[in-house]
Design an enzyme around this catalytic site. Structure first.
Site, PDB file in Angstrom:
ATOM      1  N   GLY A  72      42.660  36.495  29.567  1.00 38.47           N
ATOM      2  CA  GLY A  72      43.682  37.175  30.348  1.00 38.47           C
ATOM      3  C   GLY A  72      44.556  36.232  31.145  1.00 38.47           C
ATOM      4  O   GLY A  72      44.515  35.011  30.993  1.00 38.47           O
ATOM      5  N   VAL A  74      47.019  36.195  35.122  1.00 37.59           N
ATOM      6  CA  VAL A  74      46.777  36.063  36.555  1.00 37.59           C
ATOM      7  C   VAL A  74      46.414  37.412  37.176  1.00 37.59           C
ATOM      8  O   VAL A  74      46.944  38.453  36.794  1.00 37.59           O
ATOM      9  CB  VAL A  74      48.004  35.449  37.267  1.00 37.59           C
ATOM     10  CG1 VAL A  74      49.213  36.366  37.206  1.00 37.59           C
ATOM     11  CG2 VAL A  74      47.680  35.069  38.708  1.00 37.59           C
ATOM     12  N   SER A 137      40.961  45.877  36.821  1.00 37.81           N
ATOM     13  CA  SER A 137      41.267  44.811  35.864  1.00 37.81           C
ATOM     14  C   SER A 137      39.980  44.308  35.229  1.00 37.81           C
ATOM     15  O   SER A 137      38.921  44.316  35.865  1.00 37.81           O
ATOM     16  CB  SER A 137      41.982  43.656  36.573  1.00 37.81           C
ATOM     17  OG  SER A 137      43.175  44.095  37.184  1.00 37.81           O
ATOM     18  N   LEU A 138      40.088  43.854  33.986  1.00 37.75           N
ATOM     19  CA  LEU A 138      38.950  43.322  33.249  1.00 37.75           C
ATOM     20  C   LEU A 138      39.288  41.943  32.706  1.00 37.75           C
ATOM     21  O   LEU A 138      40.422  41.694  32.300  1.00 37.75           O
ATOM     22  CB  LEU A 138      38.590  44.227  32.064  1.00 37.75           C
ATOM     23  CG  LEU A 138      37.802  45.510  32.295  1.00 37.75           C
ATOM     24  CD1 LEU A 138      38.554  46.484  33.175  1.00 37.75           C
ATOM     25  CD2 LEU A 138      37.482  46.166  30.958  1.00 37.75           C
ATOM     26  N   LEU A 151      34.760  42.653  35.946  1.00 38.76           N
ATOM     27  CA  LEU A 151      35.761  43.648  36.309  1.00 38.76           C
ATOM     28  C   LEU A 151      36.018  43.618  37.807  1.00 38.76           C
ATOM     29  O   LEU A 151      35.189  43.161  38.595  1.00 38.76           O
ATOM     30  CB  LEU A 151      35.309  45.046  35.866  1.00 38.76           C
ATOM     31  CG  LEU A 151      34.031  45.622  36.490  1.00 38.76           C
ATOM     32  CD1 LEU A 151      34.317  46.359  37.803  1.00 38.76           C
ATOM     33  CD2 LEU A 151      33.338  46.564  35.508  1.00 38.76           C
ATOM     34  N   CYS A 168      48.354  40.432  35.535  1.00 36.02           N
ATOM     35  CA  CYS A 168      47.920  40.382  34.129  1.00 36.02           C
ATOM     36  C   CYS A 168      49.071  40.075  33.190  1.00 36.02           C
ATOM     37  O   CYS A 168      49.033  40.397  31.999  1.00 36.02           O
ATOM     38  CB  CYS A 168      47.230  41.693  33.734  1.00 36.02           C
ATOM     39  SG  CYS A 168      45.844  42.092  34.822  1.00 36.02           S
TER      40      CYS A 168
END
Length: 215
Positions: A72, A74, A137-138, A151, A168
């Site tokens: 992913g 930021v 977020s993950l 997470l 993200c």
């Protein structure tokens, strides 16, 4: 079905020591080592994932930026956000990466539903959303068949730092938090409900609280 899933309640801890500890845990664990989940709040920090681009850091200001080894781009961590690090032997559990992400998303969606909040996942943008605004977020890393990172659920926090980045990697992505949708909430109760959902969706039979540090 696996037996007991262990949780460590770390309270509020700086990001980098926890990150270093989860790397050590993953590098050193043997094939029979029990899985653990670490629950923590971090002081303000931006973390830039392996796919991160500098242009998504708009105005970090006085908040530190840490380049990390998860997938992913930021994101922001800060007080009032519940972070769960999933230190799992996914090979032993029989989960693929996409399967694990889906289980994490369902866990969060059902937790939010327990507060009367309707949330959804997006197939093209991992995480959990309420009316298009991101609430969780993950980000994961798999090493030697084992996961780390995890997470982050926005519970009751200052969302302003998210405006200093493209969360993200998405410019203008709206962020939200549980307190805006569920009224008065207790952080410890959210944590307890998250634990129960993780046990369920990771196919464990029960849970326990682990003692001792992560050094």
């Amino acid at each position: 079905m696996p037996g007991t899933l262990g949780f460590r309640e770390l309270g509020q801890m700086a990001y980098e020591p926890v990150w270093q500890a989860m790397q050590r845990f993953t590098n050193e664990r043997g094939t029979t080592a029990p899985d653990e989940i670490w629950l923590v709040e971090h002081p303000p920090v931006f973390t830039q994932g392996q796919a991160g681009k500098a242009e998504h850091l708009l105005l970090p200001g006085d908040i530190p930026v840490v380049q990390v080894d998860r997938g992913g781009q930021v994101t922001y961590h800060g007080p009032g956000q519940l972070v769960a690090y999933l230190l799992l032997d996914v090979r032993r559990l029989g989960f693929g990466v996409r399967d694990l992400v889906s289980r994490m998303e369902r866990c969060l969606i059902e937790l939010l539903a327990s507060y009367g909040v309707t949330a959804v996942a997006k197939p093209d943008a991992p995480g959990v959303y309420i009316d298009g605004a991101k609430i969780a977020s993950l980000g994961l890393r798999i090493r030697h068949g084992c996961s780390f990172h995890g997470l982050a659920l926005n519970v009751d926090m200052n969302l302003e730092p998210f405006r200093r980045i493209n969360p993200c990697g998405y410019a203008g992505l709206a962020m939200t938090q549980l307190s805006e949708h569920a009224g008065s909430i207790e952080f410890a109760e959210v944590s307890a409900r998250l634990r129960a959902q993780l046990v369920k969706h990771l196919d464990y039979a029960e849970q326990t609280t682990l003692t001792g540090g992560i050094d």
